[in-house]
Design an enzyme around this catalytic site. Structure first.
Site, short mmCIF file in Angstrom:
data_model
loop_
_atom_site.label_atom_id
_atom_site.label_comp_id
_atom_site.label_asym_id
_atom_site.label_seq_id
_atom_site.Cartn_x
_atom_site.Cartn_y
_atom_site.Cartn_z
N ILE A 149 0.90 -1.24 -0.04
CA ILE A 149 0.13 -0.03 -0.06
C ILE A 149 0.97 1.02 0.08
O ILE A 149 0.71 2.49 -0.47
CB ILE A 149 -1.04 -0.17 1.34
CG1 ILE A 149 -2.15 0.65 0.80
CG2 ILE A 149 -0.29 0.33 2.40
CD1 ILE A 149 -3.34 0.37 1.67
N TYR A 183 -7.37 -13.21 13.44
CA TYR A 183 -6.09 -13.29 12.44
C TYR A 183 -6.07 -14.89 12.21
O TYR A 183 -5.90 -15.10 10.88
CB TYR A 183 -4.97 -12.61 13.23
CG TYR A 183 -3.51 -12.98 12.39
CD1 TYR A 183 -3.52 -12.19 11.29
CD2 TYR A 183 -2.70 -13.78 13.19
CE1 TYR A 183 -2.10 -12.52 10.56
CE2 TYR A 183 -1.41 -13.84 12.54
CZ TYR A 183 -1.27 -13.41 11.26
OH TYR A 183 0.02 -13.83 10.60
C1 15L Z 1 2.47 -14.17 13.05
O1 15L Z 1 1.64 -14.89 12.44
C2 15L Z 1 2.83 -13.02 12.83
O2 15L Z 1 2.66 -12.54 11.77
C3 15L Z 1 4.13 -12.46 13.65
O3 15L Z 1 4.32 -11.11 13.72
C4 15L Z 1 4.27 -13.09 15.16
O4 15L Z 1 3.35 -12.75 15.94
C5 15L Z 1 4.26 -14.53 14.86
O5 15L Z 1 2.96 -15.04 14.20
C6 15L Z 1 4.58 -15.32 16.10
O6 15L Z 1 3.63 -16.07 16.40
O7 15L Z 1 5.24 -15.10 16.81
#
Ligand code: 15L
Length: 267
Positions: free
Chosen positions: A33, A134
């Site tokens: 972006i 997420y």
């Molecule tokens: C993820 O999926 C994230 O993108 C990353 O920023 C971390 O938080 C990682 O997992 C994690 O589990 O440490």
């Protein structure tokens, strides 16, 4: 594979991959972006908002492979996750298929299966157990990738990435850490392996305490070089400074699992 698009090219992992894949493919198109602050003069860049289909059509035009690092990379409000990771991911796969793109590497996440206990070693054929909105969006991306592979012949690789960094940051990351070069190796398998149709690999290095059986990635030639144990002392020193969180300590997803956790109702 001559032309590769990297979305999310301004983010930490996208930036690392831009550098690690430079010279591997003749033409790499970066997109995000916003323009990456460290964009080199010889890098090609097109700005795009993944939630806008017309903009996604422009960035996928003429590419053979996509490394889709774009989207929102941690837990967030539903509106944010929905727009960046549900609508954005749909737009990416749909536009890729319509443009005749051959391969997509989709960065799923350990958070698609974050509610498995740390005591359980899991492979790629387990039911999804997301630990957050997420994580749900990553489960959606894995399912969408399977649909476009099975119905439309896209070759899709989902990487359930642990944590990318120069070193594991704490005890949990001793299990899930992935050295950036190892992640680049997995991305290359996704973009190049001749026998690949739809696969899920764990994005993890050769960690003694890994939560995951990554034999599927090994079957496709993955040979990780990183070993989290080489950093054990510093990771455990960092762990000792963290506030205790028994729910996070129980589950693979750590703080993503314990956030918003209804301790009196959940089990
Ligand atoms: C993820 O999926 C994230 O993108 C990353 O920023 C971390 O938080 C990682 O997992 C994690 O589990 O440490």
């Amino acid at each position: 594979m001559k032309t590769v698009l990297i979305t999310g090219a301004a983010g930490d992992v996208g930036s690392r991959l831009r550098k690690l894949l430079k010279g591997v493919y003749p033409q790499i198109r970066a997109s995000d972006i916003r323009k990456p602050a460290d964009l080199a003069a010889d890098e090609s860049f097109i700005a795009a908002d993944l939630a806008d289909y017309a903009q996604v059509e422009k960035i996928v035009a003429g590419v053979e492979g996509i490394v889709h690092m774009g989207g929102f990379s941690v837990e967030g409000p539903w509106e944010t996750i929905h727009s960046a990771n549900i609508v954005g991911c749909y737009n990416l796969f749909e536009a890729a298929y319509r443009a005749g793109v051959k391969r997509v590497v989709f960065p799923s996440s350990n958070h698609a299966v974050g509610f498995y206990p740390r005591s359980q070693r899991i492979g790629v054929n387990v039911s999804l157990r997301p630990d957050s909105r997420y994580g749900v969006s990553k489960a959606f991306g894995e399912a969408l990738g399977a649909l476009y592979a099975d119905k439309h012949g896209l070759r899709v690789t989902c990487l359930r990435i642990g944590n990318v960094g120069d070193a594991p940051l704490d005890e949990r990351r001793l299990s899930i850490w992935v050295k950036p070069e190892d992640l680049a190796q997995l991305v290359r398998i996704g973009l190049e392996h001749p026998d690949l149709h739809y696969e899920i690999f764990y994005g993890v290095s050769d960690n003694a305490a890994s939560f995951w059986d990554n034999s599927n990635a090994h079957r496709f030639g993955y040979r990780p070089q990183g070993r989290a144990d080489d950093f054990r002392a510093q990771a455990m020193a960092a762990q000792a400074k963290l506030a205790p969180d028994p729910i996070a300590a129980r589950y693979q997803g750590g703080p993503f699992a314990s956030a918003e956790y209804d301790a009196d109702k959940a089990r």
